[in-house]
Design a protein around this motif. Structure first.
Motif, short mmCIF file in Angstrom:
data_model
loop_
_atom_site.label_atom_id
_atom_site.label_comp_id
_atom_site.label_asym_id
_atom_site.label_seq_id
_atom_site.Cartn_x
_atom_site.Cartn_y
_atom_site.Cartn_z
N LEU A 3 44.90 38.65 39.38
CA LEU A 3 45.30 39.65 38.40
C LEU A 3 46.65 39.27 37.81
O LEU A 3 47.64 39.17 38.53
CB LEU A 3 45.38 41.04 39.03
CG LEU A 3 45.82 42.18 38.10
CD1 LEU A 3 44.86 42.31 36.91
CD2 LEU A 3 45.91 43.50 38.87
N GLY A 54 42.23 35.16 36.93
CA GLY A 54 41.02 35.96 36.85
C GLY A 54 41.10 36.93 35.69
O GLY A 54 40.70 36.62 34.57
N THR A 55 41.68 38.10 35.91
CA THR A 55 41.83 39.12 34.88
C THR A 55 43.23 39.08 34.30
O THR A 55 44.22 39.01 35.05
CB THR A 55 41.58 40.52 35.47
OG1 THR A 55 40.25 40.57 35.99
CG2 THR A 55 41.76 41.60 34.41
N SER A 104 48.05 35.48 26.63
CA SER A 104 46.78 35.78 27.30
C SER A 104 45.79 34.64 27.14
O SER A 104 45.09 34.26 28.10
CB SER A 104 46.18 37.07 26.72
OG SER A 104 47.00 38.17 27.02
N THR A 136 45.43 46.00 25.79
CA THR A 136 44.89 46.80 26.88
C THR A 136 45.83 47.86 27.41
O THR A 136 45.40 48.80 28.04
CB THR A 136 44.50 45.89 28.06
OG1 THR A 136 45.60 45.03 28.38
CG2 THR A 136 43.30 45.03 27.70
N LEU A 179 45.82 41.26 31.99
CA LEU A 179 46.12 42.57 31.43
C LEU A 179 47.27 42.40 30.45
O LEU A 179 48.37 41.98 30.82
CB LEU A 179 46.54 43.53 32.54
CG LEU A 179 46.91 44.95 32.14
CD1 LEU A 179 45.70 45.70 31.60
CD2 LEU A 179 47.52 45.70 33.33
#
Length: 308
Positions: A57, A79-80, A69, A97, A82
């Motif tokens: 994360l 992975g993710t 990003s 987001t 934000l």
């Protein structure tokens, strides 16, 4: 000192408005003025790709335009991602987001594996406090990566405006924000509690036809003057013209094009973890400096020419 008492260096409301206008300009053009942010984001991605571990994360802090990003995702280590930005409600910003001010990172303690920021944190009023919050938000052995403008960034423009105002007005007001040097930023990482802190600088020199072309790019980047104590009076044409003349006289190449310096300071630090390398404790060395110097001195004497 409370937040209400903290001295304000930057007008963050003005910063948000100018960022919004910059996004509108970039959306309506080819976006060429975004070169500095794109360069910084690519650097973050390359540095992350060299780290031999994964980060489930990550947060792109101050993620305007999405460059960071994209670079994080392309590294293959994340992975993710934000995205957290002042302006993510703006529909012109794809993939936004979370509405968040990078001056006050809102994340829970030990909730993130990676925080990355490009060309944003040098414009917060309390950088030491922001770094402490970032470090607290990282899980043990989490990583912080950032690029900030620092050092001698835009010293040519600062020089030209100061001399022009002294000549035409008899006094000078600040037009270029103050930038910290690399050593000071590295010390802030240590104060914030990061392990294995690293700070280095890469100088980028950009050439323009004249000072006004540079200023257009700065406005398009949302990087015009946001100092809280800036003069509210617009500069006169005479002062602007004289500043352009001084810039060309003092900071131009033989072909007449002017130089603009951008010092990109790269920062990295880890949330402490027991697996990380530790410095040796004082007195734990197996050999003393005095012994090493005596060996060197003995070898030097043995190699000296001997009298016949």
């Amino acid at each position: 000192m409370s937040h209400s008492q903290r001295p304000e260096i930057f007008d963050r409301r003005l910063f948000a408005r100018r960022r919004a206008r910059a996004l509108e300009r970039l959306a309506a053009t080819s976006g060429d003025a975004d070169f500095l942010l794109a360069n910084a984001a690519a650097d973050l991605g390359e540095r992350l790709a060299a780290v031999s571990r994964d980060f489930p994360l990550a947060v792109d802090l101050g993620g305007h335009r999405g460059h960071v990003s994209v670079a994080l995702a392309a590294s293959g280590r994340v992975g993710t991602v934000l995205r957290a930005d002042l302006l993510v409600e703006d529909r012109s910003v794809p993939g936004a987001t979370l509405v968040a001010d990078d001056a006050f990172p809102p994340f829970a303690d030990a909730s993130l594996d990676l925080v990355a920021s490009a060309l944003s944190l040098h414009l917060v009023n309390d950088l030491p406090g922001a770094l402490i919050q970032i470090r607290r938000s990282l899980r043990p052995d989490g990583l912080f990566l950032a690029n900030l403008l620092g050092g001698d960034t835009l010293f040519e423009l600062k020089d030209a405006f100061m001399l022009a105002e002294l000549e035409t007005l008899g006094g000078a007001t600040p037009h270029v924000v103050p930038f910290a040097d690399t050593r000071a930023l590295g010390a802030l990482l240590q104060r914030a509690g990061f392990a294995l802190p690293v700070a280095d600088v890469d100088r980028l020199t950009v050439r323009y036809g004249d000072m006004f072309a540079l200023m257009r790019d700065l406005r398009a980047m949302g990087a015009a003057n946001i100092l809280a104590d800036r003069s509210r009076a617009p500069l006169s044409r005479a002062t602007l013209a004289r500043a352009a003349e001084i810039y060309a006289e003092r900071h131009a190449d033989p072909d007449g094009r002017i130089r603009a310096t951008f010092d990109l300071v790269s920062l990295s630090g880890w949330a402490p973890h027991e697996s990380q390398q530790k410095p040796l404790k004082p007195g734990s060395a197996k050999a003393s400096l005095a012994d090493a110097l005596s060996v060197i001195d003995a070898e030097r004497k043995n190699n000296d020419p001997q009298p016949e």
